[in-house]
Scaffold this active site. Sequence first.
Site, PDB file in Angstrom:
ATOM      1  N   HIS A  16     -14.904  51.535 -11.492  1.00 27.38           N
ATOM      2  CA  HIS A  16     -14.230  51.480 -10.201  1.00 27.38           C
ATOM      3  C   HIS A  16     -14.700  52.586  -9.253  1.00 27.38           C
ATOM      4  O   HIS A  16     -15.002  53.703  -9.673  1.00 27.38           O
ATOM      5  CB  HIS A  16     -12.717  51.621 -10.379  1.00 27.38           C
ATOM      6  CG  HIS A  16     -12.028  50.368 -10.818  1.00 27.38           C
ATOM      7  ND1 HIS A  16     -12.107  49.192 -10.097  1.00 27.38           N
ATOM      8  CD2 HIS A  16     -11.252  50.098 -11.906  1.00 27.38           C
ATOM      9  CE1 HIS A  16     -11.396  48.254 -10.708  1.00 27.38           C
ATOM     10  NE2 HIS A  16     -10.874  48.772 -11.807  1.00 27.38           N
TER      11      HIS A  16
ATOM     12  N   CYS B  23     -17.297  49.793  -6.209  1.00 31.49           N
ATOM     13  CA  CYS B  23     -16.951  49.520  -4.813  1.00 31.49           C
ATOM     14  C   CYS B  23     -17.150  50.763  -3.954  1.00 31.49           C
ATOM     15  O   CYS B  23     -16.976  51.893  -4.399  1.00 31.49           O
ATOM     16  CB  CYS B  23     -15.498  49.064  -4.714  1.00 31.49           C
ATOM     17  SG  CYS B  23     -15.189  47.408  -5.365  1.00 31.49           S
TER      18      CYS B  23
END
Length: 343
Positions: free
Chosen positions: A90, A141
């Site tokens: 992440h 991301c």
Amino acid sequence: MATKCKKRAVLVGCNYPNTINKLSGCVNDAKAMREMIVSRFGFDSENVELLTDEPESTCKPTRANIMAALKKMVVAAKEGDVLLFHFSGHGLVHRIDPHQPPNEGEAIVPCDLNPIFDVDLGQLIQLLPSGSSFTIVSDSCHSGGLIDKSKEQIGPHSTLRGIAPPVDYKTRGISLATLFQCLQTAANVIIATQDLFPTRALGNAINTGTDNMTGIGSLLTTIFGNNVSLKFLPHYERDILNLRSLTEDEGILLSGCQANELSIDMPASEKTGGKAFGAFTYSVLKVIKESELGALTNRQLVVKARNEIIKLGIGQQHPCLYCSDENAGAAFLGHQPNTTTGA
């Protein structure tokens, strides 16, 4: 007499098992990257450190362990060495809408949810000896921008705005609100056990009552002490910490997406040989495999990876390259099969 250069790598895969942040392809990404760099790029397996959050893993990819591995790699580096940091997991989602307040820095999220920010990576890059190279491949991301002051070679100014990702794909990003919620839960567990920290300090951190960076920093420093990003240490100032902005020729960043985009975690399918992968890592590895023995420059690799992601039906995600002009034209990880001298 010149010594032979060494190639060193730290590879991280965070699937965050048994949590609300669970992903599927990150550990596979890291393992596949290890296989590729050993078989195709001349890395000695002894100089490749793999950190995953599999249940059987003896060294989990916490912030402390990742930073220790990176520092060990950087400190050991000599002139001419090639270093790689590959992260699959992440990224911290802070700002998507350009009309919101300015970003407070890009970050990747280890398995203990104690983020590593761009400034932390920058501090490590400053320690590199002249003539060495440090490449970051981040499949997360909002990963565009993890290296301070890097020149955009392929990025937002060379692409149109993306479209929404396929509905059956997960994205590799944690929002500030979700991170704050998870840290609150961890703090409450600590309070319940009452054997690690004074409950009043944790209670005060929780009662900041916000999901912004200040509230998160308060929780992180209460839980982890000084083992947090430079951004959260008392009196954080570049001058005090003897930090400087990096120049455009320090560090090479291949990011899975633009700073305002999401990276896709692809489920196992026929397209991916029955295994889950990150769209970016899968595309990078596919491009390298299909290049046979020829060397790909950093620019060529990112351009081809963009095309592969489009073939996967993902129009939202645009990999980027940030580095100097010289490094854009340099071979990825110094791979020079048709020359007798290094780059």
